[in-house]
Design a protein around this motif. Structure first.
Motif, PDB file in Angstrom:
ATOM      1  N   ALA A 222       0.980  -1.429  -0.405  1.00  0.00           N
ATOM      2  CA  ALA A 222       0.023  -0.330   0.011  1.00  0.00           C
ATOM      3  C   ALA A 222       0.855   1.048   0.023  1.00  0.00           C
ATOM      4  O   ALA A 222       0.665   1.974  -0.290  1.00  0.00           O
ATOM      5  N   GLN A 223       2.002   1.096   0.605  1.00  0.00           N
ATOM      6  CA  GLN A 223       2.917   2.879   0.880  1.00  0.00           C
ATOM      7  C   GLN A 223       3.464   2.346  -0.372  1.00  0.00           C
ATOM      8  O   GLN A 223       4.770   3.977  -0.974  1.00  0.00           O
ATOM      9  N   ASN A 224       3.869   1.988  -1.737  1.00  0.00           N
ATOM     10  CA  ASN A 224       4.482   1.845  -2.577  1.00  0.00           C
ATOM     11  C   ASN A 224       3.624   2.002  -4.233  1.00  0.00           C
ATOM     12  O   ASN A 224       3.765   1.657  -4.917  1.00  0.00           O
ATOM     13  N   ILE A 225       2.293   2.099  -3.993  1.00  0.00           N
ATOM     14  CA  ILE A 225       1.488   1.075  -4.451  1.00  0.00           C
ATOM     15  C   ILE A 225       1.340   2.998  -6.257  1.00  0.00           C
ATOM     16  O   ILE A 225       1.230   3.786  -4.667  1.00  0.00           O
ATOM     17  N   SER A 226       1.222   2.952  -6.986  1.00  0.00           N
ATOM     18  CA  SER A 226       0.854   4.393  -7.584  1.00  0.00           C
ATOM     19  C   SER A 226      -0.855   4.001  -8.314  1.00  0.00           C
ATOM     20  O   SER A 226      -1.354   3.040  -7.583  1.00  0.00           O
ATOM     21  N   THR A 227      -0.542   5.145  -8.366  1.00  0.00           N
ATOM     22  CA  THR A 227      -2.227   6.120  -8.508  1.00  0.00           C
ATOM     23  C   THR A 227      -2.884   5.439  -9.860  1.00  0.00           C
ATOM     24  O   THR A 227      -2.024   5.490 -10.854  1.00  0.00           O
ATOM     25  N   SER A 252     -18.186  -8.484  -0.731  1.00  0.00           N
ATOM     26  CA  SER A 252     -17.346  -8.656  -1.257  1.00  0.00           C
ATOM     27  C   SER A 252     -17.554  -6.702  -2.583  1.00  0.00           C
ATOM     28  O   SER A 252     -16.557  -6.283  -2.222  1.00  0.00           O
ATOM     29  N   TRP A 253     -18.392  -6.163  -2.413  1.00  0.00           N
ATOM     30  CA  TRP A 253     -18.026  -4.841  -3.277  1.00  0.00           C
ATOM     31  C   TRP A 253     -17.996  -4.487  -2.164  1.00  0.00           C
ATOM     32  O   TRP A 253     -17.878  -2.756  -2.659  1.00  0.00           O
ATOM     33  N   GLN A 254     -17.906  -3.979  -0.915  1.00  0.00           N
ATOM     34  CA  GLN A 254     -16.972  -3.177   0.034  1.00  0.00           C
ATOM     35  C   GLN A 254     -16.058  -3.322   0.201  1.00  0.00           C
ATOM     36  O   GLN A 254     -15.598  -2.490   0.303  1.00  0.00           O
ATOM     37  N   LEU A 255     -15.528  -4.114   0.176  1.00  0.00           N
ATOM     38  CA  LEU A 255     -14.242  -4.678   0.257  1.00  0.00           C
ATOM     39  C   LEU A 255     -13.497  -4.446  -1.041  1.00  0.00           C
ATOM     40  O   LEU A 255     -11.843  -4.624  -0.804  1.00  0.00           O
ATOM     41  N   ALA A 256     -13.998  -4.713  -1.893  1.00  0.00           N
ATOM     42  CA  ALA A 256     -12.639  -4.618  -3.494  1.00  0.00           C
ATOM     43  C   ALA A 256     -12.484  -3.136  -3.240  1.00  0.00           C
ATOM     44  O   ALA A 256     -11.068  -3.339  -3.780  1.00  0.00           O
ATOM     45  N   PRO A 257     -12.708  -2.612  -3.268  1.00  0.00           N
ATOM     46  CA  PRO A 257     -12.158  -0.828  -3.633  1.00  0.00           C
ATOM     47  C   PRO A 257     -11.267  -1.165  -2.672  1.00  0.00           C
ATOM     48  O   PRO A 257     -10.063  -0.412  -2.926  1.00  0.00           O
ATOM     49  N   ILE A 258     -11.671  -1.424  -1.079  1.00  0.00           N
ATOM     50  CA  ILE A 258     -10.254  -0.806  -0.469  1.00  0.00           C
ATOM     51  C   ILE A 258      -9.073  -2.520  -0.660  1.00  0.00           C
ATOM     52  O   ILE A 258      -7.816  -1.992  -0.380  1.00  0.00           O
ATOM     53  N   LEU A 259      -9.189  -4.074  -1.334  1.00  0.00           N
ATOM     54  CA  LEU A 259      -7.935  -4.632  -1.192  1.00  0.00           C
ATOM     55  C   LEU A 259      -6.994  -3.526  -2.764  1.00  0.00           C
ATOM     56  O   LEU A 259      -6.228  -3.776  -2.771  1.00  0.00           O
ATOM     57  N   VAL A 260      -8.148  -3.376  -3.907  1.00  0.00           N
ATOM     58  CA  VAL A 260      -7.521  -2.414  -5.083  1.00  0.00           C
ATOM     59  C   VAL A 260      -6.838  -1.714  -4.311  1.00  0.00           C
ATOM     60  O   VAL A 260      -5.913  -0.721  -5.114  1.00  0.00           O
ATOM     61  N   GLY A 261      -7.128  -0.424  -3.866  1.00  0.00           N
ATOM     62  CA  GLY A 261      -6.381   0.551  -3.250  1.00  0.00           C
ATOM     63  C   GLY A 261      -5.526   0.490  -2.788  1.00  0.00           C
ATOM     64  O   GLY A 261      -4.596   1.460  -2.236  1.00  0.00           O
ATOM     65  N   THR A 262      -4.980  -0.205  -2.159  1.00  0.00           N
ATOM     66  CA  THR A 262      -3.738  -1.427  -1.527  1.00  0.00           C
ATOM     67  C   THR A 262      -3.043  -2.196  -2.170  1.00  0.00           C
ATOM     68  O   THR A 262      -1.978  -2.500  -2.005  1.00  0.00           O
ATOM     69  N   GLY A 263      -3.350  -2.146  -3.535  1.00  0.00           N
ATOM     70  CA  GLY A 263      -1.681  -3.009  -4.430  1.00  0.00           C
ATOM     71  C   GLY A 263      -2.683  -4.195  -4.189  1.00  0.00           C
ATOM     72  O   GLY A 263      -1.188  -5.068  -5.317  1.00  0.00           O
ATOM     73  N   LEU A 264      -3.434  -4.994  -4.188  1.00  0.00           N
ATOM     74  CA  LEU A 264      -3.734  -6.282  -3.581  1.00  0.00           C
ATOM     75  C   LEU A 264      -4.875  -6.660  -5.527  1.00  0.00           C
ATOM     76  O   LEU A 264      -5.245  -6.006  -5.601  1.00  0.00           O
ATOM     77  N   ASP A 265      -4.554  -7.951  -5.438  1.00  0.00           N
ATOM     78  CA  ASP A 265      -4.656  -8.326  -6.848  1.00  0.00           C
ATOM     79  C   ASP A 265      -6.115  -9.916  -6.262  1.00  0.00           C
ATOM     80  O   ASP A 265      -5.541 -10.359  -4.832  1.00  0.00           O
ATOM     81  N   SER A 266      -6.621 -10.528  -7.486  1.00  0.00           N
ATOM     82  CA  SER A 266      -6.553 -11.903  -6.939  1.00  0.00           C
ATOM     83  C   SER A 266      -5.751 -13.265  -6.619  1.00  0.00           C
ATOM     84  O   SER A 266      -6.333 -14.267  -6.112  1.00  0.00           O
TER      85      SER A 266
END
Length: 474
Positions: A222-227, A252-266
């Motif tokens: 999350a600290q190194n993710i680019s916009t 799932s639809w509430q958690l998805a933006p949080i996970l993507v916003g911190t650079g996580l993927d499937s």
């Protein structure tokens, strides 16, 4: 032959009334009669406006009876400049200064008898009667100093109000973000212990250790993710939401933006699913999302606190708090503090381009006064562009002086008014929108206080003010 007894009482007494005015005590009889013949007498009832701000400056006035208050409209306020009693000359300043209009209004406080003298007759009186000229010029000098002092103080208060409004506007956003993040942390503080207790019941110590390691890795990501651009962000959220739904993760639809916003993927989530019991996966993902949200909230509070600290430092630098009036001044610091204070006016589409000579020496000067100069010039540039355009800030050294240029690509200053812009009380703004002292104050600070120089060039799309300041104090 005219029957004197049929003449109005006021006409019979006008010469005697003028003779009682100290200004005309030594005026020869013929000149006094000439004065009576050229002027006219008017009466104003209490509360009645005698002349309105913006009216043509075509007369000067002698108050024979009553009381007149002189006011100027500044914003939503009426600024009282002076109050004149009986046997007083007034309205002469705009005429003597060559102004086309009166820059203040006259209102009768009591029923007032006023003698109005056309400005042509007034100029002729000055040219022929030295006793009157000396008295009028002395009075003018005193009044000019008084009026300028009052108006300059009002200008400073208006500038302070602008700065306060700008500072409040700039602080509101980070302060609101801090409140929002604190509220979010309060909610998370109630949820995370529940998630943790439930996971301890569903997982082994080894699995808990693995999940904690993955949490640390997620925080690092999350600290190194680019916009991401909006389209990519949306696609990845859909992908994560589909993965969460497939693995029966709740909300799932509430958690998805949080996970993507911190650079996580499937793929990263799949590595967790392989090590975590199926019945604990939903809780584990929710715990991870809550933890990441909490870390993000803490980081936002830290950023906002830093922004507030920067703003406080900027206003402290701007005002030169706790410093002597004369000090070593870094003009770059002053320019940047001013830009920070005015940044709320720049967000509509104004770009500031810096071209600083970073080897420029400090100068000995009055820091607070110079910041008022930068404020006047930059604020005028913003107004000239109507919120859209570019401002250039340039600095360099010329021998024993430094030079500061403030340029803009706004509408420019009309050629017919350029010779007058440094005149006191001259303004192109509408009634109540300015005192006409901003550039006069600027000129006095640069030339009078610092023995420097200010000049400008202007045409549509290119206006440039150039300030020269000695490095050492005079």
């Amino acid at each position: 032959m005219t029957n004197i007894q049929n003449l109005p009482r006021q006409q019979l007494n006008i010469k005697d009334a003028l003779r009682q005015v100290p200004l005309f005590v030594k005026l020869p009889e013929t000149e006094l009669q000439w004065l009576c013949d050229r002027g006219q007498e008017v009466w104003r009832e209490a509360g009645e406006v005698h002349r309105q701000e913006g009216d043509p400056a075509d007369h000067v006035f002698i108050l024979l009876e009553g009381e007149i208050r002189i006011t100027q409209q500044v914003g939503n306020q009426q600024l009282v400049l002076a109050t004149y009693d009986t046997q007083t000359l007034f309205g002469e300043l705009p005429v003597l200064m060559g102004q086309d209009t009166y820059w203040a209004s006259g209102i009768a406080i009591k029923r007032s008898r006023i003698f109005e003298l056309p400005k042509d007759a007034f100029w002729r009186l000055l040219s022929t009667c030295s006793c009157v000229t000396a008295s009028i010029l002395s009075t003018m000098a005193q009044r000019m100093q008084t009026v300028q002092t009052i108006a300059q103080q009002r200008e400073k208060l208006a500038a302070l109000g602008t700065l306060a409004a700008g500072l409040a506007h700039e602080m509101n956003n980070p302060a609101a973000a801090v409140r929002r993040s604190a509220k979010h942390l309060h909610e998370l503080w109630q949820d995370i212990p529940c998630f943790t207790l439930k996971l301890k019941q569903q997982m082994t110590n080894e699995q808990l250790g693995f999940l904690i390691d993955m949490q640390c890795e997620a925080v690092q990501r999350a600290q190194n993710i680019s916009t991401l651009d909006p389209l990519t962000q949306s696609d990845r959220e859909d992908e994560i939401a589909e993965w969460l739904t497939t693995h029966h993760v709740e909300n799932s639809w509430q958690l998805a933006p949080i996970l993507v916003g911190t650079g996580l993927d499937s793929t990263w989530l799949e590595s967790i699913a392989q090590k975590i019991p199926t019945d604990a996966l939903s809780g584990a993902i929710a715990w991870l999302a809550a933890s990441l949200t909490g870390v993000g909230a803490i980081e936002e509070i830290d950023r906002c606190a830093d922004r507030i600290s920067q703003l406080v430092q900027a206003i402290k630098d701007y005002s030169y708090m706790d410093r002597a009036p004369l000090q070593d001044v870094d003009v770059h610091q002053g320019l940047e503090s001013t830009v920070t204070i005015l940044s709320h006016k720049l967000k509509g589409g104004v770009t500031v381009i810096r071209n600083y000579d970073r080897n420029l020496p400090r100068i000995v000067g009055y820091g607070g006064a110079l910041n008022q100069v930068w404020t006047n010039l930059i604020d005028n540039a913003i107004d000239a562009m109507q919120g859209q355009g570019k401002i250039w800030l340039r600095t360099w050294q010329e021998h024993d002086h430094i030079v500061v240029e403030i340029a803009d690509n706004g509408s420019g200053i009309p050629a017919n008014i350029q010779p007058r812009i440094f005149e006191p009380f001259f303004t192109t703004k509408g009634v109540g929108q300015g005192t006409g002292l901003g550039l006069d104050v600027t000129y006095r600070i640069i030339v009078g206080k610092h023995h420097g120089d200010i000049n400008f060039t202007s045409k549509p799309g290119d206006t440039c003010f150039r300030v020269r300041l000695p490095i050492a104090a005079s």
